[in-house]
Design a protein around this motif. Structure first.
Motif, PDB file in Angstrom:
ATOM      1  N   ARG A  79    -104.707   8.428  55.328  1.00 49.16           N
ATOM      2  CA  ARG A  79    -105.987   7.796  55.130  1.00 49.16           C
ATOM      3  C   ARG A  79    -106.985   8.072  56.262  1.00 49.16           C
ATOM      4  O   ARG A  79    -108.180   8.172  56.045  1.00 49.16           O
ATOM      5  N   GLY A 101    -102.821  13.595  50.897  1.00 47.93           N
ATOM      6  CA  GLY A 101    -102.252  12.284  51.200  1.00 47.93           C
ATOM      7  C   GLY A 101    -100.896  12.441  51.864  1.00 47.93           C
ATOM      8  O   GLY A 101     -99.975  13.004  51.273  1.00 47.93           O
ATOM      9  N   TYR A 103     -98.296  10.127  54.728  1.00 40.70           N
ATOM     10  CA  TYR A 103     -98.130   9.086  55.752  1.00 40.70           C
ATOM     11  C   TYR A 103     -96.878   9.392  56.534  1.00 40.70           C
ATOM     12  O   TYR A 103     -95.996  10.119  56.066  1.00 40.70           O
ATOM     13  N   ARG A 104     -96.838   8.848  57.732  1.00 40.29           N
ATOM     14  CA  ARG A 104     -95.722   9.123  58.615  1.00 40.29           C
ATOM     15  C   ARG A 104     -94.704   8.011  58.454  1.00 40.29           C
ATOM     16  O   ARG A 104     -95.024   6.840  58.661  1.00 40.29           O
ATOM     17  N   ASP A 105     -93.470   8.381  58.068  1.00 41.27           N
ATOM     18  CA  ASP A 105     -92.425   7.361  57.939  1.00 41.27           C
ATOM     19  C   ASP A 105     -92.214   6.714  59.316  1.00 41.27           C
ATOM     20  O   ASP A 105     -91.953   7.422  60.294  1.00 41.27           O
ATOM     21  N   PRO A 111     -93.438  13.283  57.981  1.00 45.98           N
ATOM     22  CA  PRO A 111     -94.525  13.063  57.021  1.00 45.98           C
ATOM     23  C   PRO A 111     -94.007  12.958  55.591  1.00 45.98           C
ATOM     24  O   PRO A 111     -93.089  13.673  55.206  1.00 45.98           O
ATOM     25  N   ASP A 131    -108.178  14.946  60.925  1.00 43.28           N
ATOM     26  CA  ASP A 131    -107.365  13.737  61.088  1.00 43.28           C
ATOM     27  C   ASP A 131    -107.646  13.250  62.508  1.00 43.28           C
ATOM     28  O   ASP A 131    -107.602  14.064  63.438  1.00 43.28           O
ATOM     29  N   SER A 139     -97.523  15.567  60.533  1.00 42.32           N
ATOM     30  CA  SER A 139     -98.472  15.437  59.412  1.00 42.32           C
ATOM     31  C   SER A 139     -99.395  16.654  59.333  1.00 42.32           C
ATOM     32  O   SER A 139     -99.595  17.222  58.255  1.00 42.32           O
ATOM     33  N   ASP A 200    -103.170   2.668  65.966  1.00 45.42           N
ATOM     34  CA  ASP A 200    -103.061   3.285  64.643  1.00 45.42           C
ATOM     35  C   ASP A 200    -104.475   3.485  64.067  1.00 45.42           C
ATOM     36  O   ASP A 200    -105.154   2.520  63.706  1.00 45.42           O
ATOM     37  N   GLY A 202    -105.667   4.715  61.266  1.00 48.70           N
ATOM     38  CA  GLY A 202    -105.905   4.266  59.887  1.00 48.70           C
ATOM     39  C   GLY A 202    -106.086   2.759  59.826  1.00 48.70           C
ATOM     40  O   GLY A 202    -107.021   2.248  59.198  1.00 48.70           O
ATOM     41  N   ASP A 203    -105.215   2.035  60.487  1.00 46.64           N
ATOM     42  CA  ASP A 203    -105.325   0.571  60.483  1.00 46.64           C
ATOM     43  C   ASP A 203    -106.634   0.118  61.117  1.00 46.64           C
ATOM     44  O   ASP A 203    -107.260  -0.835  60.658  1.00 46.64           O
TER      45      ASP A 203
END
Ligand SMILES: O=P(O)(O)OC[C@H]1O[C@H](OP(=O)(O)OP(=O)(O)O)[C@H](O)[C@@H]1O
Ligand SMILES: O=c1cc[nH]c(=O)[nH]1
Ligand SMILES: [Mg+2]
Length: 209
Positions: A79, A101, A103-105, A111, A131, A139, A200, A202-203
């Protein structure tokens, strides 16, 4: 070997200082990410090729410069990469947009792919993958591999904060991809977060934590 350009422009450095602060709110964080992306885009497009064309001014015929050849595309890694798109489009408004799309586990840091939609003619375009964060590099390297698998040849990568580990992985996996970095940080912590970093991305952009 890929070119690595770490931004030294004072405006970019100042703005990165503001988004690193833990008390910068989501609204300001989003705005400033977008401004940084615009400034970085200006630097990252410095080497685009120009061609001479003849035009009529209201006064006479003149030879002017025009961007030559390949068209541009911006591909954010979802995101957090979405936060950089508007800033880039503000100075390259004709660019097409693709989305990847990933995301990182949180446990494995690997990724996980969940979406890919690219402009139909991406193979012919000069593609800027964006990014804000390059941490382990998992990622970004996976996203660029997805593009290469679809025939994209001219790829650049832009991030706002990078860890040395991510830069090394990018150079190993994709030595043909130039990297434009806002700031090169010290290292990753044991959870795979960049130190000092900004948390983070995205957050912080979307206010999800
Ligand atoms: O270099 P890496 O170790 O792969 O880490 C960097 C990735 O982690 C973050 O995304 P995240 O997984 O948090 O997804 P999000 O953008 O949806 O928050 C960031 O935006 C990068 O995509
Ligand atoms: O520091 C980090 C590392 C990965 N992803 C982020 O958003 N921040
Ligand atoms: Mg995130």
């Amino acid at each position: 070997m890929s070119k690595v350009k770490v931004m030294d422009h004072p405006l970019i450095q100042h703005k990165i200082g503001v988004i690193r602060r833990k008390d910068t709110c989501s609204k300001d964080f989003r705005t400033i990410i977008s401004e940084i992306a615009m400034l970085m885009c200006y630097e990252a497009t410095r080497e685009l090729k120009l061609t001479d064309i003849e035009i009529e001014t209201p006064i006479c015929t003149a030879t002017v410069k025009e961007l030559q050849g390949k068209k541009l595309a911006v591909v954010p890694i979802l995101r957090a990469g979405l936060g950089m798109v508007d800033g880039m489009l503000s100075i390259i408004p004709s660019a097409k947009i693709g989305h990847i799309g990933l995301y990182r586990d949180p446990k494995t840091l690997e990724p996980v792919e969940y979406y890919c939609k690219l402009p139909a003619d991406s193979e012919e375009r000069e593609v800027f993958v964006v990014d804000p964060m390059l941490a382990t590099g998992g990622s970004a390297t996976a996203a660029i591999q997805m593009l290469k698998d679809k025939g994209v040849k001219h790829i650049h990568f832009m991030c706002i904060i990078a860890a040395p580990e991510g830069v090394k992985k990018m150079q190993e996996c994709h030595p043909d991809v130039d990297m434009y970095i806002g700031a090169l940080d010290e290292q990753l912590n044991s959870h795979g977060y960049i130190v000092p970093g900004l948390g983070d991305a995205g957050d912080r952009i979307f206010g999800t934590k």
